[in-house]
Design a protein around this motif. Structure first.
Motif, PDB file in Angstrom:
ATOM      1  N   PRO A   1     -54.113   6.440  -4.606  1.00 40.30           N
ATOM      2  CA  PRO A   1     -54.469   8.110  -4.301  1.00 40.30           C
ATOM      3  C   PRO A   1     -53.402   8.517  -3.615  1.00 40.30           C
ATOM      4  O   PRO A   1     -52.737   9.900  -3.888  1.00 40.30           O
ATOM      5  N   PHE A   2     -52.478   7.954  -2.764  1.00 41.83           N
ATOM      6  CA  PHE A   2     -51.289   8.464  -2.138  1.00 41.83           C
ATOM      7  C   PHE A   2     -50.299   8.738  -3.212  1.00 41.83           C
ATOM      8  O   PHE A   2     -49.594   9.766  -3.178  1.00 41.83           O
ATOM      9  N   LEU A   3     -50.137   7.731  -4.296  1.00 45.03           N
ATOM     10  CA  LEU A   3     -49.058   7.779  -5.231  1.00 45.03           C
ATOM     11  C   LEU A   3     -49.499   9.235  -6.278  1.00 45.03           C
ATOM     12  O   LEU A   3     -48.546   9.904  -6.426  1.00 45.03           O
ATOM     13  N   VAL A   4     -50.549   9.219  -6.360  1.00 42.06           N
ATOM     14  CA  VAL A   4     -50.992  10.412  -7.432  1.00 42.06           C
ATOM     15  C   VAL A   4     -50.827  11.582  -6.686  1.00 42.06           C
ATOM     16  O   VAL A   4     -50.312  12.448  -7.271  1.00 42.06           O
ATOM     17  N   GLU A   5     -51.331  11.916  -5.504  1.00 40.33           N
ATOM     18  CA  GLU A   5     -51.141  13.029  -4.638  1.00 40.33           C
ATOM     19  C   GLU A   5     -49.525  13.308  -4.333  1.00 40.33           C
ATOM     20  O   GLU A   5     -49.092  14.468  -4.507  1.00 40.33           O
ATOM     21  N   ASN A   6     -48.855  12.203  -4.284  1.00 37.70           N
ATOM     22  CA  ASN A   6     -47.282  12.479  -3.851  1.00 37.70           C
ATOM     23  C   ASN A   6     -46.812  13.032  -5.227  1.00 37.70           C
ATOM     24  O   ASN A   6     -45.888  14.011  -5.088  1.00 37.70           O
ATOM     25  N   ILE A   7     -47.134  12.522  -6.461  1.00 38.89           N
ATOM     26  CA  ILE A   7     -46.586  13.108  -7.660  1.00 38.89           C
ATOM     27  C   ILE A   7     -47.137  14.370  -7.768  1.00 38.89           C
ATOM     28  O   ILE A   7     -46.077  15.507  -8.281  1.00 38.89           O
ATOM     29  N   LYS A   8     -48.187  14.630  -7.484  1.00 33.79           N
ATOM     30  CA  LYS A   8     -48.902  16.019  -7.924  1.00 33.79           C
ATOM     31  C   LYS A   8     -48.198  16.895  -6.987  1.00 33.79           C
ATOM     32  O   LYS A   8     -47.715  18.352  -7.348  1.00 33.79           O
ATOM     33  N   LEU A   9     -47.975  16.534  -5.825  1.00 29.46           N
ATOM     34  CA  LEU A   9     -47.402  17.413  -4.893  1.00 29.46           C
ATOM     35  C   LEU A   9     -45.835  17.898  -5.390  1.00 29.46           C
ATOM     36  O   LEU A   9     -45.708  19.042  -5.064  1.00 29.46           O
ATOM     37  N   GLN A  10     -45.079  16.879  -5.735  1.00 28.52           N
ATOM     38  CA  GLN A  10     -43.824  17.232  -6.146  1.00 28.52           C
ATOM     39  C   GLN A  10     -43.655  17.921  -7.454  1.00 28.52           C
ATOM     40  O   GLN A  10     -42.709  18.912  -7.420  1.00 28.52           O
TER      41      GLN A  10
ATOM     42  N   LEU B   1     -53.035   4.123 -13.196  1.00 26.54           N
ATOM     43  CA  LEU B   1     -52.040   5.160 -12.675  1.00 26.54           C
ATOM     44  C   LEU B   1     -51.846   6.298 -13.683  1.00 26.54           C
ATOM     45  O   LEU B   1     -52.144   7.544 -13.268  1.00 26.54           O
ATOM     46  N   PHE B   2     -51.844   6.323 -14.994  1.00 26.01           N
ATOM     47  CA  PHE B   2     -51.645   7.476 -15.821  1.00 26.01           C
ATOM     48  C   PHE B   2     -52.798   7.980 -15.987  1.00 26.01           C
ATOM     49  O   PHE B   2     -52.851   9.221 -16.217  1.00 26.01           O
ATOM     50  N   CYS B   3     -53.917   7.320 -16.074  1.00 26.64           N
ATOM     51  CA  CYS B   3     -55.394   7.882 -16.133  1.00 26.64           C
ATOM     52  C   CYS B   3     -55.585   8.827 -15.238  1.00 26.64           C
ATOM     53  O   CYS B   3     -56.103  10.022 -15.071  1.00 26.64           O
ATOM     54  N   LYS B   4     -55.252   8.292 -13.880  1.00 28.96           N
ATOM     55  CA  LYS B   4     -55.485   9.258 -12.525  1.00 28.96           C
ATOM     56  C   LYS B   4     -54.441  10.410 -12.674  1.00 28.96           C
ATOM     57  O   LYS B   4     -55.028  11.573 -12.180  1.00 28.96           O
ATOM     58  N   LEU B   5     -53.401  10.208 -13.160  1.00 27.80           N
ATOM     59  CA  LEU B   5     -52.509  11.276 -13.202  1.00 27.80           C
ATOM     60  C   LEU B   5     -52.999  12.619 -14.260  1.00 27.80           C
ATOM     61  O   LEU B   5     -52.897  13.762 -13.981  1.00 27.80           O
ATOM     62  N   LYS B   6     -53.420  11.899 -15.204  1.00 30.86           N
ATOM     63  CA  LYS B   6     -53.980  12.812 -16.202  1.00 30.86           C
ATOM     64  C   LYS B   6     -55.252  13.675 -15.680  1.00 30.86           C
ATOM     65  O   LYS B   6     -55.372  14.784 -15.668  1.00 30.86           O
ATOM     66  N   LEU B   7     -56.087  12.915 -14.808  1.00 32.48           N
ATOM     67  CA  LEU B   7     -57.252  13.602 -14.473  1.00 32.48           C
ATOM     68  C   LEU B   7     -56.602  14.588 -13.278  1.00 32.48           C
ATOM     69  O   LEU B   7     -57.516  15.575 -12.900  1.00 32.48           O
TER      70      LEU B   7
ATOM     71  N   VAL C   1     -50.571   6.630 -21.721  1.00 32.95           N
ATOM     72  CA  VAL C   1     -50.579   7.915 -21.040  1.00 32.95           C
ATOM     73  C   VAL C   1     -52.166   8.573 -21.091  1.00 32.95           C
ATOM     74  O   VAL C   1     -52.343   9.213 -20.068  1.00 32.95           O
ATOM     75  N   THR C   2     -52.716   8.154 -22.312  1.00 31.57           N
ATOM     76  CA  THR C   2     -54.328   8.830 -22.129  1.00 31.57           C
ATOM     77  C   THR C   2     -55.022   7.790 -21.270  1.00 31.57           C
ATOM     78  O   THR C   2     -56.151   8.325 -21.005  1.00 31.57           O
TER      79      THR C   2
END
Length: 158
Positions: free
Chosen positions: A79-88, A120-126, A155-156
């Motif tokens: 969750p931290f990693l996804v939020e960090n990527i989204k934030l950036q 990770l990539f599934c969560k990034l997509k969501l 990726v998907t």
């Protein structure tokens, strides 16, 4: 007003970006990163690409996963990693780099780790993070391993 994910609000005027407030909702504070990216983007020529970056799960495991399994650490930090990527990305990064320099050195690239990458990539997509390029780097991977990473299923999340 330019809004960043749940943690940060930034507004812009002729003087650049301004941090408004921490809006809550996060149990970690990355507002400094959003502000730095927004300011860098604002001050950079428009023809320059701004790279955001995070350490990948294998790299984070090699620095702080003592006494834990890779799967347990991945579940805790995802969750931290996804939020960090989204934030950036929302703060202005044009490309996101996931740097996994420990993969292939301290941790093997195997089916377990491939499942972590798919997750990770599934969560990034969501989270809506795949609308900009994501560069994934891992050290010492073999050609067949790089081919696996190019599989659209990574990726998907399929």
């Amino acid at each position: 007003m330019h809004c960043l994910p749940s943690c940060t609000r930034v507004w812009f005027d002729d003087n650049g970006p301004h941090l408004l407030a921490h809006s809550g909702g996060c149990n970690f504070d990355m507002t400094f990163r959003a502000y730095a990216i927004a300011l860098t983007k604002h001050l950079s020529p428009q023809d320059k690409t701004l790279l955001g970056f995070v350490g990948g799960v294998a790299t984070l495991f090699s620095f702080g996963g003592f006494g834990d399994t890779i799967n347990n650490l991945a579940a805790r930090i995802m969750p931290f990693l996804v939020e960090n990527i989204k934030l950036q990305l929302n703060a202005g990064s044009d490309v996101m780099c996931i740097l996994d320099s420990s993969l292939g050195v301290k941790l093997p690239f195997d089916a377990t780790y491939l499942d972590i990458l798919k997750d990770l990539f599934c969560k990034l997509k969501l989270a809506g993070c795949l609308n900009k390029p994501i560069l994934y780097y891992a050290k010492n991977l073999q050609v067949w391993q790089m081919n696996v990473l190019e599989d659209p299923g990574i990726v998907t999340g399929k």
